[in-house]
Scaffold this motif. Structure first.
Motif, PDB file in Angstrom:
ATOM      1  N   THR A 159     -15.323  -5.752  -0.934  1.00  9.70           N
ATOM      2  CA  THR A 159     -14.854  -4.799   0.070  1.00  9.70           C
ATOM      3  C   THR A 159     -13.595  -4.103  -0.447  1.00  9.70           C
ATOM      4  O   THR A 159     -12.980  -4.546  -1.424  1.00  9.70           O
ATOM      5  CB  THR A 159     -14.508  -5.520   1.389  1.00  9.70           C
ATOM      6  N   ARG A 160     -13.192  -3.063   0.228  1.00 13.13           N
ATOM      7  CA  ARG A 160     -11.942  -2.378  -0.124  1.00 13.13           C
ATOM      8  C   ARG A 160     -10.747  -3.323   0.031  1.00 13.13           C
ATOM      9  O   ARG A 160      -9.795  -3.248  -0.734  1.00 13.13           O
ATOM     10  CB  ARG A 160     -11.749  -1.123   0.726  1.00 13.13           C
ATOM     11  N   SER A 161     -10.813  -4.211   1.008  1.00 11.16           N
ATOM     12  CA  SER A 161      -9.728  -5.182   1.205  1.00 11.16           C
ATOM     13  C   SER A 161      -9.648  -6.162   0.046  1.00 11.16           C
ATOM     14  O   SER A 161      -8.555  -6.519  -0.397  1.00 11.16           O
ATOM     15  CB  SER A 161      -9.937  -5.954   2.510  1.00 11.16           C
ATOM     16  N   GLN A 162     -10.798  -6.599  -0.450  1.00 15.68           N
ATOM     17  CA  GLN A 162     -10.810  -7.504  -1.596  1.00 15.68           C
ATOM     18  C   GLN A 162     -10.314  -6.795  -2.852  1.00 15.68           C
ATOM     19  O   GLN A 162      -9.582  -7.368  -3.648  1.00 15.68           O
ATOM     20  CB  GLN A 162     -12.215  -8.060  -1.818  1.00 15.68           C
ATOM     21  N   LEU A 163     -10.707  -5.543  -3.019  1.00 19.26           N
ATOM     22  CA  LEU A 163     -10.227  -4.747  -4.150  1.00 19.26           C
ATOM     23  C   LEU A 163      -8.714  -4.583  -4.071  1.00 19.26           C
ATOM     24  O   LEU A 163      -8.012  -4.713  -5.075  1.00 19.26           O
ATOM     25  CB  LEU A 163     -10.914  -3.380  -4.165  1.00 19.26           C
ATOM     26  N   ALA A 164      -8.207  -4.324  -2.884  1.00 19.97           N
ATOM     27  CA  ALA A 164      -6.774  -4.085  -2.700  1.00 19.97           C
ATOM     28  C   ALA A 164      -5.917  -5.267  -3.152  1.00 19.97           C
ATOM     29  O   ALA A 164      -4.780  -5.073  -3.587  1.00 19.97           O
ATOM     30  CB  ALA A 164      -6.483  -3.747  -1.239  1.00 19.97           C
ATOM     31  N   GLN A 171      -7.358   0.058  -5.770  1.00 16.67           N
ATOM     32  CA  GLN A 171      -7.919   1.107  -4.931  1.00 16.67           C
ATOM     33  C   GLN A 171      -8.982   1.907  -5.671  1.00 16.67           C
ATOM     34  O   GLN A 171      -9.162   1.761  -6.868  1.00 16.67           O
ATOM     35  CB  GLN A 171      -6.821   2.015  -4.409  1.00 16.67           C
ATOM     36  N   ASP A 172      -9.651   2.756  -4.917  1.00 16.17           N
ATOM     37  CA  ASP A 172     -10.683   3.631  -5.456  1.00 16.17           C
ATOM     38  C   ASP A 172     -10.013   4.885  -6.008  1.00 16.17           C
ATOM     39  O   ASP A 172      -9.344   5.610  -5.281  1.00 16.17           O
ATOM     40  CB  ASP A 172     -11.662   3.998  -4.341  1.00 16.17           C
ATOM     41  N   LEU A 173     -10.182   5.132  -7.293  1.00 16.99           N
ATOM     42  CA  LEU A 173      -9.544   6.277  -7.953  1.00 16.99           C
ATOM     43  C   LEU A 173     -10.484   7.475  -8.113  1.00 16.99           C
ATOM     44  O   LEU A 173     -10.159   8.427  -8.819  1.00 16.99           O
ATOM     45  CB  LEU A 173      -9.021   5.859  -9.328  1.00 16.99           C
TER      46      LEU A 173
END
Length: 78
Positions: free
Chosen positions: A8-13, A52-54
């Motif tokens: 998830t975005r939270s895990q990536l963060a 984050q997503d770049l």
């Protein structure tokens, strides 16, 4: 890319070089490990931050998306 785990975005963060030792970034749904890059010290690369997503920011970079070929894909962004 099949067989890679999804995050998830939270895990990536959390993989921002601060909260966890890994330094990951996403690009077009693929998560790359940039931990060993000397250009991502402490999770920062010029004005870009890890975890984050770049995808949207790559157009501002002085290089193309080919730069991601240097790094291992570790997952897929949900």
């Amino acid at each position: 890319m099949n067989g890679l785990p999804s995050y998830t975005r939270s895990q990536l963060a959390l993989r921002n070089g601060q909260d966890k030792p890994e330094i990951w970034v996403a690009y077009f749904g693929i998560i790359y490990d940039v931990t060993d890059s000397r250009l991502w010290v402490n999770g920062k690369h010029y004005e870009h931050w890890a975890g984050q997503d770049l995808t949207e920011e790559i157009s501002e970079a002085p290089h193309t998306e080919d730069v991601f070929e240097r790094f291992s894909a570790v997952g897929l962004l949900k």
